[in-house]
Design an enzyme around this catalytic site. Structure first.
Site, PDB file in Angstrom:
ATOM      1  N   SER A  90       0.834  -1.202   0.000  1.00  0.00           N
ATOM      2  CA  SER A  90       0.000   0.000   0.000  1.00  0.00           C
ATOM      3  C   SER A  90       0.869   1.253   0.000  1.00  0.00           C
ATOM      4  O   SER A  90       1.523   1.556  -0.997  1.00  0.00           O
ATOM      5  CB  SER A  90      -0.967  -0.039   1.191  1.00  0.00           C
ATOM      6  OG  SER A  90      -1.913   0.994   1.114  1.00  0.00           O
ATOM      7  N   HIS A 201      -8.788   0.670   0.927  1.00  0.00           N
ATOM      8  CA  HIS A 201      -8.775  -0.195  -0.255  1.00  0.00           C
ATOM      9  C   HIS A 201     -10.154  -0.791  -0.537  1.00  0.00           C
ATOM     10  O   HIS A 201     -10.276  -1.937  -0.983  1.00  0.00           O
ATOM     11  CB  HIS A 201      -7.703  -1.288  -0.120  1.00  0.00           C
ATOM     12  CG  HIS A 201      -6.320  -0.725  -0.028  1.00  0.00           C
ATOM     13  ND1 HIS A 201      -5.683  -0.149  -1.101  1.00  0.00           N
ATOM     14  CD2 HIS A 201      -5.466  -0.604   1.020  1.00  0.00           C
ATOM     15  CE1 HIS A 201      -4.497   0.285  -0.731  1.00  0.00           C
ATOM     16  NE2 HIS A 201      -4.347   0.034   0.561  1.00  0.00           N
TER      17      HIS A 201
END
Length: 312
Positions: A90, A201
């Site tokens: 990420s 996400h």
């Protein structure tokens, strides 16, 4: 020997991270100072002294981890330690892109400051969200159970496919609790609630993704320096034909496929994995799916000197 650098994401933060390296190495000190000049954030205070509740805020956590990873990376580079492949989890993808020459240091700092701000401040307000790591159950079974819960009117989805035996889910507190029970019934060995609690996400961050997309319009991406960088969004290498702005804006609302990145690195015959930054999470994932690999973590002065003494 082929080497991969791994860069951690949000959740790896720990109070005091980077302090001993900052005090020992001038090149690390310069990274913190430059990052503070660009961002206007007192990153050293947040990293070294906190308080912890300040470090834990998404808008602070992301830039703190990014800067700490970049500072350690700079020391490794200055000592001739380099990688063939870079991948981050990420947030860590931004360190990879800077290292791979696709993004300037200054743009990386500016983007992560905005990314953290949007992800912290444009969350849905109507529900409380949490995340849980599901261990010991295949991801397709996790997807199926999450889909069933969604059809029944609540929200929970897989967001981090970490390795073959671990997937993180995110959703409302209610849905997470339901999912944990169902997943244990389906054979999951463990379910661990995480420190990071937002619906990261997932589609719930659509507004943050749209705002961040506007920020990406101000960035001039480069062709890279030959180091291969793996995308979180699909576990494939970035290429010149990729639309970086589209990939990174979608990154906020799509799952992280670190499991696929591990398989790609195995196919590339990577022998040595060096996790750079706080924590030991990513090497833990590698160990489960690639037990024969040589693993290192560089998160303090002792571990940094160990790698430097070993050499490239």
């Amino acid at each position: 020997m082929k080497t991969a650098f791994l860069f951690p994401g949000q959740g790896a933060q720990v109070l005091g991270m980077g302090k001993d390296i900052y005090e020992q190495y001038q090149e690390a000190k310069e990274i913190y100072i430059k990052a503070e000049e660009i961002s206007g954030i007192d990153i050293r205070k947040i990293c070294f002294y906190g308080p912890e509740e300040e470090l834990m805020k998404t808008e602070n956590t992301q830039i703190a981890i990014l800067t700490t990873s970049l500072a350690i990376l700079k020391v490794l580079e200055s000592n001739g330690i380099k990688a063939d492949i870079a991948v981050g989890l990420s947030l860590g993808e931004y360190v990879s892109l800077i290292y791979g020459g696709y993004m300037s240091f200054e743009d990386g700092i500016k983007l992560v400051k905005k990314r953290g701000y949007y992800m912290a401040n444009f969350l849905p307000k109507e529900e409380e969200y949490s995340m849980s790591a599901i261990i010991g159950l295949e991801s397709n079974k996790i997807e199926k159970i999450c889909n069933q819960i969604k059809k029944e009117g609540d929200f929970v989805v897989p967001v981090n496919y970490n390795c073959s035996s671990q997937t993180v889910i995110s959703g409302t507190d209610t849905a997470i609790n339901i999912a944990i029970e169902k997943l244990k019934e389906a054979g999951a060995k463990r379910a661990i609630k995480l420190k990071t609690g937002g619906p990261f996400h997932t589609e719930k961050l659509k507004k943050a993704s749209e705002l961040f997309s506007n920020e990406l319009e101000n960035v001039q991406f480069k062709t890279g320096n030959g180091i291969k960088v793996i995308k979180n969004i699909d576990g494939k290498f970035y290429t010149k034909s990729d639309n970086f702005k589209e990939v990174l804006s979608k990154h906020i609302v799509n799952p992280v496929r670190f499991d696929k990145a591990i398989q790609v690195m195995k196919e590339q015959n990577i022998d040595r994995f060096i996790e750079i930054g706080p924590g030991k999470t990513l090497t833990g994932f590698i160990k489960k799916d690639y037990p024969e690999a040589e693993l290192f973590n560089v998160n303090n002065l002792d571990s940094l000197k160990l790698i430097i003494n070993k050499g490239d």
